[in-house]
Design an enzyme around this catalytic site. Structure first.
Site, mmCIF file in Angstrom:
data_model
loop_
_atom_site.group_PDB
_atom_site.id
_atom_site.type_symbol
_atom_site.label_atom_id
_atom_site.label_comp_id
_atom_site.label_asym_id
_atom_site.label_seq_id
_atom_site.Cartn_x
_atom_site.Cartn_y
_atom_site.Cartn_z
ATOM 1 N N GLU A 10 38.187 30.592 35.251
ATOM 2 C CA GLU A 10 39.658 30.467 34.704
ATOM 3 C C GLU A 10 39.586 29.501 33.818
ATOM 4 O O GLU A 10 40.171 29.540 32.612
ATOM 5 C CB GLU A 10 40.620 31.072 35.535
ATOM 6 C CG GLU A 10 40.733 32.218 36.018
ATOM 7 C CD GLU A 10 41.900 32.505 37.142
ATOM 8 O OE1 GLU A 10 42.674 31.769 37.267
ATOM 9 O OE2 GLU A 10 41.664 33.478 37.956
ATOM 10 N N SER A 30 49.137 33.259 39.759
ATOM 11 C CA SER A 30 48.318 34.779 39.607
ATOM 12 C C SER A 30 48.037 35.227 40.717
ATOM 13 O O SER A 30 47.485 34.281 41.756
ATOM 14 C CB SER A 30 47.592 34.904 38.345
ATOM 15 O OG SER A 30 46.245 34.178 38.581
ATOM 16 N N ASP A 40 45.718 36.185 34.605
ATOM 17 C CA ASP A 40 45.250 34.922 34.871
ATOM 18 C C ASP A 40 45.632 33.995 33.712
ATOM 19 O O ASP A 40 45.625 32.883 33.952
ATOM 20 C CB ASP A 40 43.812 35.182 35.085
ATOM 21 C CG ASP A 40 43.483 35.796 36.518
ATOM 22 O OD1 ASP A 40 44.267 35.818 37.603
ATOM 23 O OD2 ASP A 40 42.792 36.794 36.373
ATOM 24 N N GLU A 53 43.151 39.309 32.437
ATOM 25 C CA GLU A 53 42.860 39.168 33.839
ATOM 26 C C GLU A 53 41.371 38.859 33.869
ATOM 27 O O GLU A 53 40.470 39.431 33.250
ATOM 28 C CB GLU A 53 42.922 40.707 34.471
ATOM 29 C CG GLU A 53 42.994 40.615 36.130
ATOM 30 C CD GLU A 53 43.963 39.798 36.753
ATOM 31 O OE1 GLU A 53 43.318 39.201 37.823
ATOM 32 O OE2 GLU A 53 44.911 39.698 36.222
#
Length: 173
Positions: A10, A30, A40, A53
């Site tokens: 991420e 998240s 995210d 996401e």
């Protein structure tokens, strides 16, 4: 996939989006860390706004629950962003999908296989507007009627020995 590796992926996505000129933030709350369903990553460039996401895998298919996808769509609609699922497989780039383009299992979950991501996903360059995907079918649809007739006549004359290469070059200038 470990939580640490997912977090690292991420952060990697956030950094890549930032480098591409997007205002971007990772929502560290998240997932299971909060009662609120948050994507995210949130990213925007003044024209496009995305709620993403992000999922990653070493090679196995990536699964998302129906609830995860529904929450993403709900948040994106309320926020004014486009919902996207970002997937990254080891040794591959990020690929992005609209939730409606994902395969839905009989149990109501969503699945992305590596082959599907590479073949059908929007790659990072296209996602951030640096390129545009062109399919082989679209390339074949160009209105190119083939080689120039004048060039073919000159080349044919060279082949038949009617003119030499220098004369052909002059004729084609």
């Amino acid at each position: 996939m470990s939580q640490a590796k997912g977090d690292r992926r991420e952060r990697e996505l956030v950094n890549e989006l930032d480098e591409a000129g997007f205002a971007v933030m990772r929502a560290p709350a998240s997932g299971s860390a909060t009662e609120r369903e948050l994507p995210d990553v949130l990213a925007g460039d003044g024209e496009q706004f995305y709620a993403i996401e992000a999922k990653s895998s070493s090679g196995d298919p990536i699964y998302l629950t129906g609830e995860e996808v529904e929450a993403l769509i709900y948040f994106a609609q309320n926020f004014g962003a486009k919902p996207r699922i970002g997937v990254r497989f080891d040794r591959e780039d990020w690929y992005f999908f609209h939730p409606g383009d994902l395969y839905v299992t009989d149990g109501g979950n969503y699945r992305v296989k590596k082959e599907t991501a590479v073949a059908d996903g929007t790659d990072f360059a296209e996602f951030v507007g640096e390129s545009e995907k062109v399919t082989l079918e679209e390339v074949g649809d160009d209105e190119d009627d083939g080689p120039d007739e004048d060039v073919l006549r000159v080349l044919n004359a060279v082949k038949q020995g009617v003119i030499d290469v220098e004369e052909a070059a002059e004729a084609l200038e």
